[in-house]
Each structure stands twice: as structure tokens, then as C-alpha cells.
Design an enzyme around this catalytic site. Sequence first.
Site, PDB file in Angstrom:
ATOM      1  N   TYR A  58      23.567  -6.854 -41.475  1.00 34.56           N
ATOM      2  CA  TYR A  58      24.682  -7.797 -41.309  1.00 34.56           C
ATOM      3  C   TYR A  58      24.657  -8.356 -39.891  1.00 34.56           C
ATOM      4  O   TYR A  58      24.504  -7.607 -38.928  1.00 34.56           O
ATOM      5  CB  TYR A  58      26.026  -7.088 -41.533  1.00 34.56           C
ATOM      6  CG  TYR A  58      26.683  -7.499 -42.832  1.00 34.56           C
ATOM      7  CD1 TYR A  58      26.901  -8.841 -43.117  1.00 34.56           C
ATOM      8  CD2 TYR A  58      27.087  -6.557 -43.774  1.00 34.56           C
ATOM      9  CE1 TYR A  58      27.491  -9.236 -44.302  1.00 34.56           C
ATOM     10  CE2 TYR A  58      27.683  -6.938 -44.957  1.00 34.56           C
ATOM     11  CZ  TYR A  58      27.888  -8.287 -45.222  1.00 34.56           C
ATOM     12  OH  TYR A  58      28.471  -8.669 -46.393  1.00 34.56           O
ATOM     13  N   GLU A  60      26.954 -11.302 -38.676  1.00 36.80           N
ATOM     14  CA  GLU A  60      27.882 -12.417 -38.503  1.00 36.80           C
ATOM     15  C   GLU A  60      27.920 -12.861 -37.044  1.00 36.80           C
ATOM     16  O   GLU A  60      27.973 -12.029 -36.139  1.00 36.80           O
ATOM     17  CB  GLU A  60      29.308 -12.021 -38.903  1.00 36.80           C
ATOM     18  CG  GLU A  60      29.494 -11.879 -40.386  1.00 36.80           C
ATOM     19  CD  GLU A  60      29.499 -10.442 -40.809  1.00 36.80           C
ATOM     20  OE1 GLU A  60      28.751  -9.647 -40.203  1.00 36.80           O
ATOM     21  OE2 GLU A  60      30.257 -10.122 -41.744  1.00 36.80           O
ATOM     22  N   ASP A 203      21.202 -36.441 -45.268  1.00 37.16           N
ATOM     23  CA  ASP A 203      20.814 -35.271 -46.066  1.00 37.16           C
ATOM     24  C   ASP A 203      19.432 -35.620 -46.595  1.00 37.16           C
ATOM     25  O   ASP A 203      19.278 -36.294 -47.609  1.00 37.16           O
ATOM     26  CB  ASP A 203      21.815 -35.078 -47.211  1.00 37.16           C
ATOM     27  CG  ASP A 203      21.394 -33.973 -48.168  1.00 37.16           C
ATOM     28  OD1 ASP A 203      20.227 -33.520 -48.079  1.00 37.16           O
ATOM     29  OD2 ASP A 203      22.209 -33.575 -49.019  1.00 37.16           O
ATOM     30  N   THR A 229      17.626 -29.095 -46.826  1.00 37.05           N
ATOM     31  CA  THR A 229      17.301 -27.802 -47.430  1.00 37.05           C
ATOM     32  C   THR A 229      15.883 -27.453 -46.983  1.00 37.05           C
ATOM     33  O   THR A 229      15.146 -28.303 -46.475  1.00 37.05           O
ATOM     34  CB  THR A 229      17.370 -27.844 -48.967  1.00 37.05           C
ATOM     35  OG1 THR A 229      16.594 -28.932 -49.444  1.00 37.05           O
ATOM     36  CG2 THR A 229      18.795 -27.977 -49.455  1.00 37.05           C
ATOM     37  N   LYS A 232      12.425 -27.572 -50.578  1.00 34.63           N
ATOM     38  CA  LYS A 232      11.888 -28.684 -51.385  1.00 34.63           C
ATOM     39  C   LYS A 232      10.531 -29.086 -50.810  1.00 34.63           C
ATOM     40  O   LYS A 232       9.626 -28.265 -50.801  1.00 34.63           O
ATOM     41  CB  LYS A 232      12.903 -29.823 -51.436  1.00 34.63           C
ATOM     42  CG  LYS A 232      14.229 -29.406 -52.118  1.00 34.63           C
ATOM     43  CD  LYS A 232      15.148 -30.582 -52.333  1.00 34.63           C
ATOM     44  CE  LYS A 232      16.393 -30.203 -53.094  1.00 34.63           C
ATOM     45  NZ  LYS A 232      17.475 -29.651 -52.254  1.00 34.63           N
ATOM     46  N   ARG A 238      14.448 -20.779 -50.257  1.00 35.45           N
ATOM     47  CA  ARG A 238      15.748 -21.433 -50.457  1.00 35.45           C
ATOM     48  C   ARG A 238      16.576 -21.261 -49.192  1.00 35.45           C
ATOM     49  O   ARG A 238      16.639 -20.159 -48.640  1.00 35.45           O
ATOM     50  CB  ARG A 238      16.484 -20.776 -51.630  1.00 35.45           C
ATOM     51  CG  ARG A 238      15.950 -21.259 -52.875  1.00 35.45           C
ATOM     52  CD  ARG A 238      16.522 -20.838 -54.148  1.00 35.45           C
ATOM     53  NE  ARG A 238      15.651 -21.483 -55.084  1.00 35.45           N
ATOM     54  CZ  ARG A 238      15.743 -22.768 -55.411  1.00 35.45           C
ATOM     55  NH1 ARG A 238      16.737 -23.515 -54.987  1.00 35.45           N
ATOM     56  NH2 ARG A 238      14.851 -23.314 -56.201  1.00 35.45           N
TER      57      ARG A 238
HETATM   58  N1  DSN Z   1      19.339 -29.546 -57.343  1.00 35.05           N
HETATM   59  C1  DSN Z   1      18.719 -30.394 -56.359  1.00 35.05           C
HETATM   60  C2  DSN Z   1      17.800 -31.378 -56.978  1.00 35.05           C
HETATM   61  O1  DSN Z   1      17.154 -31.013 -57.943  1.00 35.05           O
HETATM   62  O2  DSN Z   1      17.688 -32.500 -56.531  1.00 35.05           O
HETATM   63  C3  DSN Z   1      19.703 -31.060 -55.461  1.00 35.05           C
HETATM   64  O3  DSN Z   1      20.577 -30.129 -54.944  1.00 35.05           O
END
Ligand code: DSN
Length: 442
Positions: A58, A60, A203, A229, A232, A238
Site C-alpha cells: 500500500y 497512498e 485524451d 491510457t 493501447k 492497463r
Molecule cells: N474501451 C476503449 C475502446 O475500446 O476504445 C475506450 O475506453
Amino acid sequence: MAKNPINYSALKKNSPKIYKLIKKEEKRQKEGLEMIPSENYVSVEVLQALGSILTNKYSEGFPGRRYYGGNDVIDEIENYAIDLAKKLFKVPEALVQPYSGSPANLIVTMAVCKPGDVVMGLSLVSGGHLTHGANLSFSSIFYKAVNYSVGKDWKIDFDELEKLAVKNKPKLIWVGTTAYPFKLDYAKFRKIADKVGAVLVADCSHITGLIIAGEHESPVPYCDIVMTTTHKTLRGPRGAMILATDIGLKKDPELKTKLERALIPGAQGGPHNHQTAAIAVSLEEALKPSFRTYGKQIAKNAAVLAKELGTVSETHLVLLPLTDYGYGMGYQAQYALETAGITVNKNTIPGEPVSPFYPSGIRLGTPALTTRGMKKKEMIKIASWIKSALEEIRGHDTPKEKELRAQYIKDFKKKISGNKNLLSIKREIAQFSQKFPVPGID
Ligand code: DSN
């Protein structure tokens, strides 16, 4: 890429149920074609950091400012991840603790806005994201959401955006997409944000890998804040990162503190330290010249795939309308392609004529296939499989009567699951996929 040293022997012995399910999913990931544009295959190194004992702690707070003791090593890990993020994106401040994209967008919105403030984002049906002001998302429950959209050419309608911004005076404008096959013009967004005094936030989750590769322009010189994120096109675990830019900090010297407070205690508790370490590993990978080659190849592959399917892509994804095949064919196409070993997702198209549940298109992407080493020749072959599989959905239109739709799809699935052409494509793909390894899977 390292050879696969992932060893599941303890799991096999003591948790056979989960072991078997992992093996089953490994088979699906390896023998099929993963074409959901927001997915990718992480390296063995990322998998190892993610599966480490760092999950036990932990922490925080932030490096040097934790609530609990025992965090000296965690501080080193988080500081390292932050330094790598700053270097990669050329930003003065980075937060690497967001659990994923949606919580990160909540954190950003809380840092910038008070409840009830106006937030603007691209509408879902135009290729925006839930957290940019869609119905039922926190972004429209706690804030006044105003959506801009794309025009007839499927590109962002800047005239509409400007009019809406002038009328509604947003506190925050999102520039970011999830199903948009074109490059983004950040300078135009900046101009509109400045005209109405809005904070401009990118984003860029979907296209971060393309930005790193120099294939797309970076939002950093134009935006106050950038959120991405990490799982991707960036090809990490993730997770998500929030970057404060020079512009943002110059306008609001308190921006970093506001973001940190919105993160904890605002929206999150203890960070996922195993995830932070895995993000650091993926950032190391993204800083290598080979990542630039990878990012460029993603876009090249998407352009070929789009052309073969009769459309265009300037990104990593293809948004394919299926109106030529019939009425509301997205669901049927997703299922037929899955039966053939190709994973895509049904998607609305701009001006969606049917419904988000029975949409008129599919969304396909090349990041995961590119990680496996596929190039132009393979894209052409895959496009021919896709076209052949899509022939099988003709004549299976979604009923116009809403109450008949659920049963219709159930019956369709039953009928198509034994389709000879689809099953034959699936066998060919399983054979073809052998030549393209997946990290972490033997
Ligand atoms: N779920 C993602 C996507 O597939 O684009 C976006 O958060």
C-alpha cells in the site's frame, strides 16, 4: 522480445481452474486475429513486472509523501516511471497512478471543474468517449455535458464546435476519440479553447503510440493537460497517465496539486505498484527507436486494411460502415467474424441510423497484429478473409421492430455458428497465425 519465460507451474498445481482458463484464453489470443483497436499484446517484460510482488504494498500518496511506511523502493519505482513519462512526452509533470482511462478522466475533470460546470467532448456516436460527456457517465451526471460532433465527411465539425463553445462557455474541452479514423487538428481546438477561456485536455489514449512514432502530431504543445491510457497503442499494462504541460502549468501554477488532490483523496486510494512498474517497463520500450518503427507500421497497416475494405484510415483503426450489407449489421458482423477467428467490435457510425445496441458498423484495428510482425501482405490477406466472412451476414438484417431484435440475434448466432465458410476461415487463420508469435504465449 524476450523468449517466453512465464511459468504457471504453481498455478497449474494449486489453482487448476484458473490455470485452464488462462490456457484457453492464450489459445484464443494466439490462434485468432485480435483486431479490437484499443487492444495490444504486451511484452514478456511488462508481464513479469505486472505479475510481481509489488502488488503487495500500500502506498497512498506520492513519492516522498506517503501515508504508510516501507515505501522507499516504491518511491524509486514511481519516480523512475514519472521521469520516463516526462522524457517521452516532453512534459514538466506526470502522474502515473491512475488505475485506467476512465478514472483518469474523472480525476482531470475534478481537478479542472466544479460540479455543474460545462464540459465539452465529441459525442459517442461521432467516435468520442463515454467520459467526455456521454449520457449516464459521471461526465454528464455531475457536469453539464455539451457534445460536438462530426459532419457528413465524418470529420470533426469545427464550425459547430465553435458555436457550441461560444454559446455554452465550457470550463473544459476534451479533444480525444475512440472511433475516429482521421488525424486531429489540435491548433484549431486550441484557438477555440482560448476564445472561450476553456482548459483544453487531450485524451490521446488510442493514438499515443502513433504520436511517439511521429506519425501523428503531439497534443503537448497545444493542450493544458494530456491523458493517455497505457495499454493501447503504447503497448503497456492497463493503466493511465496524466501529463501537465508547460502551457497548463503556466496558466495555473496549482495545476499539479489540483490533479494530485483529485487523484487522492478525490478519486483513488492506493496506487497499483505492480502496474506502475509495468508502465515504467513499457515506457522504456517506447523510448527505443524500434518503437518508432512499430508505431509507423501500425498506421501503414491500417491504411492498407482500410483501402482493401473500401475506406480510408489515417490512424490505427478502420471504422467500417456495413450499410451496403443490410440494416443494423454490426452485431451480425462481429459475431460472424468471431466465428471465423477475427475479433472486432460492433460500432455505431456517424449519424447512426439504427441504434447503439444494433449498430451499423464495425471498428477494426492493427496495433495487436502489428506487434505480431504482420505487414502489408498479411493485411491484404486478412481483408480478403473479412470480406468473405461478411458475405455470410447478407440477408440477416436487424428487424425494424425493436421487440423482435434480441430473439433475432439469438437465432442468428445459432444459425451462423455452424457456417462452413466461417469455420473454414477460422482453420486457415489458426494455421496462418502460427507464424506470428505472441509474447508470453508458447
Ligand atoms: N474501451 C476503449 C475502446 O475500446 O476504445 C475506450 O475506453
